[in-house]
Write a protein that holds these residues in place. Structure first.
Motif, PDB file in Angstrom:
ATOM      1  N   LEU A 215       0.834  -1.196   0.000  1.00  0.00           N
ATOM      2  CA  LEU A 215       0.000   0.000   0.000  1.00  0.00           C
ATOM      3  C   LEU A 215       0.875   1.254   0.000  1.00  0.00           C
ATOM      4  O   LEU A 215       0.499   2.289   0.519  1.00  0.00           O
ATOM      5  CB  LEU A 215      -0.950  -0.023   1.209  1.00  0.00           C
ATOM      6  N   HIS A 216       2.072   1.111  -0.582  1.00  0.00           N
ATOM      7  CA  HIS A 216       2.984   2.259  -0.664  1.00  0.00           C
ATOM      8  C   HIS A 216       3.924   2.024  -1.856  1.00  0.00           C
ATOM      9  O   HIS A 216       4.009   0.898  -2.370  1.00  0.00           O
ATOM     10  CB  HIS A 216       3.764   2.413   0.653  1.00  0.00           C
ATOM     11  N   PRO A 217       4.666   3.036  -2.298  1.00  0.00           N
ATOM     12  CA  PRO A 217       5.553   2.834  -3.457  1.00  0.00           C
ATOM     13  C   PRO A 217       6.689   1.861  -3.132  1.00  0.00           C
ATOM     14  O   PRO A 217       7.177   1.834  -2.005  1.00  0.00           O
ATOM     15  CB  PRO A 217       6.118   4.245  -3.713  1.00  0.00           C
ATOM     16  N   GLN A 218       7.062   1.096  -4.149  1.00  0.00           N
ATOM     17  CA  GLN A 218       8.192   0.151  -4.023  1.00  0.00           C
ATOM     18  C   GLN A 218       9.220   0.513  -5.085  1.00  0.00           C
ATOM     19  O   GLN A 218       8.848   0.699  -6.249  1.00  0.00           O
ATOM     20  CB  GLN A 218       7.707  -1.274  -4.307  1.00  0.00           C
ATOM     21  N   LEU A 219      10.488   0.562  -4.701  1.00  0.00           N
ATOM     22  CA  LEU A 219      11.556   0.917  -5.639  1.00  0.00           C
ATOM     23  C   LEU A 219      12.572  -0.211  -5.686  1.00  0.00           C
ATOM     24  O   LEU A 219      13.106  -0.599  -4.640  1.00  0.00           O
ATOM     25  CB  LEU A 219      12.224   2.218  -5.166  1.00  0.00           C
TER      26      LEU A 219
ATOM     27  N   THR B 170      12.835   0.282 -11.168  1.00  0.00           N
ATOM     28  CA  THR B 170      11.379   0.305 -11.364  1.00  0.00           C
ATOM     29  C   THR B 170      10.720   0.848 -10.103  1.00  0.00           C
ATOM     30  O   THR B 170      11.060   0.424  -8.991  1.00  0.00           O
ATOM     31  CB  THR B 170      10.844  -1.107 -11.649  1.00  0.00           C
ATOM     32  N   LEU B 171       9.795   1.793 -10.305  1.00  0.00           N
ATOM     33  CA  LEU B 171       9.031   2.336  -9.187  1.00  0.00           C
ATOM     34  C   LEU B 171       7.611   1.765  -9.312  1.00  0.00           C
ATOM     35  O   LEU B 171       6.866   2.126 -10.226  1.00  0.00           O
ATOM     36  CB  LEU B 171       9.017   3.866  -9.264  1.00  0.00           C
ATOM     37  N   ASP B 172       7.264   0.843  -8.422  1.00  0.00           N
ATOM     38  CA  ASP B 172       5.944   0.180  -8.475  1.00  0.00           C
ATOM     39  C   ASP B 172       4.927   1.042  -7.720  1.00  0.00           C
ATOM     40  O   ASP B 172       4.993   1.187  -6.495  1.00  0.00           O
ATOM     41  CB  ASP B 172       6.069  -1.210  -7.845  1.00  0.00           C
ATOM     42  N   LEU B 173       3.971   1.611  -8.484  1.00  0.00           N
ATOM     43  CA  LEU B 173       2.935   2.474  -7.891  1.00  0.00           C
ATOM     44  C   LEU B 173       1.551   1.867  -8.096  1.00  0.00           C
ATOM     45  O   LEU B 173       0.554   2.580  -8.131  1.00  0.00           O
ATOM     46  CB  LEU B 173       2.998   3.864  -8.550  1.00  0.00           C
ATOM     47  N   SER B 174       1.515   0.538  -8.252  1.00  0.00           N
ATOM     48  CA  SER B 174       0.262  -0.094  -8.679  1.00  0.00           C
ATOM     49  C   SER B 174      -0.844   0.012  -7.629  1.00  0.00           C
ATOM     50  O   SER B 174      -2.009  -0.213  -7.930  1.00  0.00           O
ATOM     51  CB  SER B 174       0.497  -1.550  -9.067  1.00  0.00           C
ATOM     52  N   TYR B 175      -0.518   0.372  -6.400  1.00  0.00           N
ATOM     53  CA  TYR B 175      -1.577   0.484  -5.374  1.00  0.00           C
ATOM     54  C   TYR B 175      -2.423   1.730  -5.571  1.00  0.00           C
ATOM     55  O   TYR B 175      -3.494   1.844  -4.993  1.00  0.00           O
ATOM     56  CB  TYR B 175      -0.947   0.495  -3.975  1.00  0.00           C
ATOM     57  N   ASP B 176      -1.944   2.688  -6.397  1.00  0.00           N
ATOM     58  CA  ASP B 176      -2.719   3.929  -6.550  1.00  0.00           C
ATOM     59  C   ASP B 176      -2.428   4.581  -7.905  1.00  0.00           C
ATOM     60  O   ASP B 176      -1.400   5.221  -8.079  1.00  0.00           O
ATOM     61  CB  ASP B 176      -2.381   4.908  -5.418  1.00  0.00           C
TER      62      ASP B 176
ATOM     63  N   VAL C 190      11.207  13.143 -13.293  1.00  0.00           N
ATOM     64  CA  VAL C 190      10.592  12.077 -14.095  1.00  0.00           C
ATOM     65  C   VAL C 190       9.074  12.220 -13.986  1.00  0.00           C
ATOM     66  O   VAL C 190       8.546  12.323 -12.875  1.00  0.00           O
ATOM     67  CB  VAL C 190      10.984  10.679 -13.547  1.00  0.00           C
ATOM     68  N   GLN C 191       8.401  12.258 -15.136  1.00  0.00           N
ATOM     69  CA  GLN C 191       6.929  12.252 -15.076  1.00  0.00           C
ATOM     70  C   GLN C 191       6.432  10.811 -15.078  1.00  0.00           C
ATOM     71  O   GLN C 191       6.857  10.001 -15.908  1.00  0.00           O
ATOM     72  CB  GLN C 191       6.323  13.015 -16.246  1.00  0.00           C
ATOM     73  N   VAL C 192       5.528  10.505 -14.159  1.00  0.00           N
ATOM     74  CA  VAL C 192       5.014   9.132 -14.061  1.00  0.00           C
ATOM     75  C   VAL C 192       4.023   8.898 -15.201  1.00  0.00           C
ATOM     76  O   VAL C 192       3.059   9.646 -15.376  1.00  0.00           O
ATOM     77  CB  VAL C 192       4.304   8.905 -12.700  1.00  0.00           C
ATOM     78  N   THR C 193       4.273   7.853 -15.991  1.00  0.00           N
ATOM     79  CA  THR C 193       3.365   7.519 -17.098  1.00  0.00           C
ATOM     80  C   THR C 193       2.809   6.109 -16.957  1.00  0.00           C
ATOM     81  O   THR C 193       1.986   5.684 -17.754  1.00  0.00           O
ATOM     82  CB  THR C 193       4.094   7.627 -18.451  1.00  0.00           C
ATOM     83  N   SER C 194       3.279   5.379 -15.938  1.00  0.00           N
ATOM     84  CA  SER C 194       2.869   3.977 -15.797  1.00  0.00           C
ATOM     85  C   SER C 194       2.813   3.603 -14.324  1.00  0.00           C
ATOM     86  O   SER C 194       3.519   4.190 -13.497  1.00  0.00           O
ATOM     87  CB  SER C 194       3.880   3.087 -16.524  1.00  0.00           C
ATOM     88  N   LYS C 195       1.956   2.601 -14.020  1.00  0.00           N
ATOM     89  CA  LYS C 195       1.892   2.121 -12.638  1.00  0.00           C
ATOM     90  C   LYS C 195       3.209   1.457 -12.228  1.00  0.00           C
ATOM     91  O   LYS C 195       3.516   1.363 -11.055  1.00  0.00           O
ATOM     92  CB  LYS C 195       0.731   1.132 -12.473  1.00  0.00           C
ATOM     93  N   ASN C 196       3.947   0.936 -13.234  1.00  0.00           N
ATOM     94  CA  ASN C 196       5.283   0.400 -12.983  1.00  0.00           C
ATOM     95  C   ASN C 196       6.269   1.256 -13.759  1.00  0.00           C
ATOM     96  O   ASN C 196       6.638   0.958 -14.886  1.00  0.00           O
ATOM     97  CB  ASN C 196       5.372  -1.066 -13.409  1.00  0.00           C
ATOM     98  N   GLN C 197       6.673   2.344 -13.140  1.00  0.00           N
ATOM     99  CA  GLN C 197       7.453   3.364 -13.827  1.00  0.00           C
ATOM    100  C   GLN C 197       8.939   2.991 -13.849  1.00  0.00           C
ATOM    101  O   GLN C 197       9.538   2.732 -12.813  1.00  0.00           O
ATOM    102  CB  GLN C 197       7.267   4.704 -13.101  1.00  0.00           C
ATOM    103  N   ARG C 198       9.504   2.970 -15.084  1.00  0.00           N
ATOM    104  CA  ARG C 198      10.952   2.740 -15.199  1.00  0.00           C
ATOM    105  C   ARG C 198      11.663   4.082 -15.012  1.00  0.00           C
ATOM    106  O   ARG C 198      11.202   5.104 -15.534  1.00  0.00           O
ATOM    107  CB  ARG C 198      11.298   2.196 -16.586  1.00  0.00           C
ATOM    108  N   ILE C 199      12.777   4.057 -14.309  1.00  0.00           N
ATOM    109  CA  ILE C 199      13.566   5.280 -14.099  1.00  0.00           C
ATOM    110  C   ILE C 199      15.013   5.000 -14.518  1.00  0.00           C
ATOM    111  O   ILE C 199      15.675   4.124 -13.951  1.00  0.00           O
ATOM    112  CB  ILE C 199      13.516   5.727 -12.620  1.00  0.00           C
ATOM    113  N   ASN C 200      15.456   5.742 -15.533  1.00  0.00           N
ATOM    114  CA  ASN C 200      16.818   5.556 -16.047  1.00  0.00           C
ATOM    115  C   ASN C 200      17.777   6.423 -15.244  1.00  0.00           C
ATOM    116  O   ASN C 200      17.664   7.647 -15.241  1.00  0.00           O
ATOM    117  CB  ASN C 200      16.839   5.955 -17.527  1.00  0.00           C
TER     118      ASN C 200
END
Ligand SMILES: [Zn+2]
Length: 418
Positions: A339-343, A353-359, A380-390
Motif C-alpha cells: 500500500l505504498h511505493p516500491q523501488l 522500477t518504481l511500483d505504484l500499482s496500489y494507486d 521524471v513524469q510518471v506515465t505507468s503504474k510500474n514506472q521505469r527510471i533511467n
C-alpha cells in the motif's frame, strides 16, 4: 426563537463531541438544493408527494395495484482500503434481512415502542433483495468489491465514481445503489428523490452496515433503514429545524434530534402528553432504541411509486429477473501487495522500477530526484503504474525520490546509484 437558536447550537456542540454522527443527509441535500435546476426537480418531487397524499385522502386511486409488496433490487458496492473494510457477503445479507424485518414491521422490538405510539406504526409493504441481473442482464450476486487507495471518504459522492477510485452507480432507475466504505465522521448519508441519477443512493460506513462487524450504537442495521427513509423522501422527525415540519401528519413536532437511548417522555414543542417520537427510524437515536415508521411516513414513501413518481421506475426493473447471460465473470483486479511505493532494484547502476500499482493517481505526477546536497538533478513524469527510471547518467552516490499527490500523500525514497 432565541431559545431555539441556543438549543440548536447546543445540540450541534454535542454532535461534534460524538465520534460518529448517524447521518449527514440534511447537509448533503442543502448542497444539492443550491443548484437551481436540482432545486426545481426536488421541489417538483415534493409537490408530487403532496398531490398524491391529497388524492389518497379524497379516495382517488393511487394507480398502483392494491396489496402488492414492492420489491426493490439492491446493488452493494464495497469500496475498501483495508481488509476489515472488505466486508463479507454474510454481512451484506444480514443488512438485507434487517431491512426486510424493519420495513415489513416484523422486528420483535416493535413491542418496545410505547403503547401510545404503537398503533401509529406501519408495515411499509416494501422489501429489498440483492439483484440477480446486472444492468446488462448478466448474472450477478448484487455485490461488487473494489480496492481503493483512498483511506477515508467524505460525504462528497466521490466514492460513486470509478474515476475517483470508487465504483460507478448502476442505473438508478432500476436499482437501489448502496456504497459501503470507510466514510469519515458519519455513519451514512442518502440522496433524496429528484437527485442526480449517477449519485442516487446511500453511502454507509462499513462499521454501520449489517448486523455483524459493526460499531456500538450502529449494530442492528438501522442506519441503512434511516437512509433509505431519506432516499424514499422522508425528512428527519424534527424537520431539520427547531420544532420543524417533516411533512408527516402523525409524527409529533419535536425540538431537535435525539442521541443515545432515552427512556422517558420528552416534552418539546408543546407535544404533550406523549412528547418526542424518538423511537422513530428518522430520528438519530441509537439503533437499539428506534423501531418504527408511522403510517404517515409510509404514505409519503409509497406515493413515490405511484405512476410518474420518482421511484416508480423501480417497479419495472429487470434486476430481479432471471439473467440472460450466465457468463463467468472476469476475475477482479487483485489486491495490491503493498500500500505504498516500491523501488527496486536498489542499489542499481542503470535502471530502477518504481511500483505504484496500489494507486493509479500517481500517474501524471512529477518525481523529483535530488542528491545528498538537496540539489535537483533529474525529474521524471510518471506515465505507468510500474514506472521505469533511467539513472545511468547519474554519478555514483546517494539520491532521493520525492513526489506528492492531491490527497496529500507524499513519497520520499532513498536509493544508491552504483
Ligand atoms: Zn438522516
Amino acid at each position: 426563537m432565541k431559545q431555539g437558536i441556543i438549543t440548536l447550537f447546543f445540540f450541534a456542540f454535542v454532535l461534534t463531541l460524538t465520534a460518529q454522527v448517524k447521518c449527514s443527509s440534511y447537509t448533503y441535500q442543502q448542497q444539492q438544493l443550491s443548484d437551481p435546476d436540482r432545486n426545481a426537480t426536488i421541489q417538483g418531487v415534493e409537490r408530487f408527494i403532496q398531490d398524491r397524499l391529497t388524492a389518497a385522502q379524497s379516495g382517488r386511486p393511487s394507480g398502483r395495484p392494491d396489496g402488492i409488496i414492492i420489491k426493490i433490487p439492491v446493488v452493494v458496492h464495497i469500496v475498501y482500503h483495508t481488509p476489515v473494510e472488505k466486508i463479507s457477503d454474510a454481512q451484506v445479507i444480514s443488512q438485507i434481512n434487517a431491512l426486510n424485518l424493519y420495513f415489513r414491521r416484523r422486528n420483535a422490538d416493535t413491542a418496545s415502542a410505547p403503547a401510545y405510539f404503537r398503533s401509529l406504526g406501519a408495515d411499509c409493504e416494501i422489501e429489498f433483495q440483492l439483484a440477480i441481473s446486472d444492468p446488462r442482464r448478466r448474472a450477478t450476486s448484487g455485490i461488487e468489491r473494489k480496492y481503493t487507495p483512498v483511506t477515508k471518504w467524505g460525504a462528497d459522492d466521490k466514492v460513486k465514481f470509478s474515476s475517483e477510485t470508487g465504483l460507478d452507480a448502476w442505473d438508478s432507475k432500476s436499482y437501489l445503489n448502496i456504497w459501503v466504505c470507510n466514510l469519515d465522521k458519519f455513519a451514512g448519508y442518502a440522496s433524496f428523490p429528484g437527485g442526480e441519477e449517477k449519485k442516487d443512493g446511500l453511502v454507509i460506513s462499513y462499521t454501520a452496515f449489517g448486523t455483524t462487524g459493526t460499531a456500538a450504537g450502529y449494530s442492528l442495521g438501522k442506519t441503512a433503514v434511516h437512509e433509505i427513509g431519506h432516499w424514499l423522501g422522508l425528512k428527519h422527525t424534527w424537520g431539520d429545524d427547531y420544532c420543524g415540519d417533516d411533512g408527516v401528519g402523525d409524527t409529533p413536532k419535536q425540538a431537535s434530534y435525539t442521541i443515545g437511548c432515552p427512556n422517558t417522555i420528552r416534552i418539546t414543542c408543546s407535544n404533550a402528553p406523549y412528547g418526542d417520537m424518538y423511537m422513530n427510524y428518522m430520528d438519530l437515536t441509537n439503533d437499539a432504541c428506534i423501531n418504527m415508521f408511522t403510517k404517515g411516513q409510509k404514505a409519503r414513501m409509497l406515493a413515490l411509486f405511484d405512476p410518474g413518481g420518482a421511484r416508480s421506475t423501480l417497479l419495472s426493473s429487470k434486476g430481479l429477473n432471471m439473467p440472460l447471460f450466465m457468463d463467468i465473470p472476469l476475475p477482479g483486479e487483485e489486491d495490491p501487495k503493498w500500500l505504498h511505493p516500491q523501488l527496486y532494484p536498489n542499489p542499481a547502476s542503470s535502471e530502477m522500477t518504481l511500483d505504484l500499482s496500489y494507486d493509479f493517481r500517481w500517474i501524471g505526477k512529477i518525481i523529483f530526484v535530488t542528491n545528498l546536497q538537496g540539489q535537483n538533478v533529474m525529474n521524471v513524469q510518471v506515465t505507468s503504474k510500474n514506472q521505469r527510471i533511467n539513472i545511468s547518467k547519474l554519478q555514483a552516490g546517494v539520491y532521493f525520490l520525492a513526489a506528492k499527490k492531491e490527497d496529500g500523500e507524499s513519497m520520499k525514497l532513498k536509493f544508491v546509484k552504483l
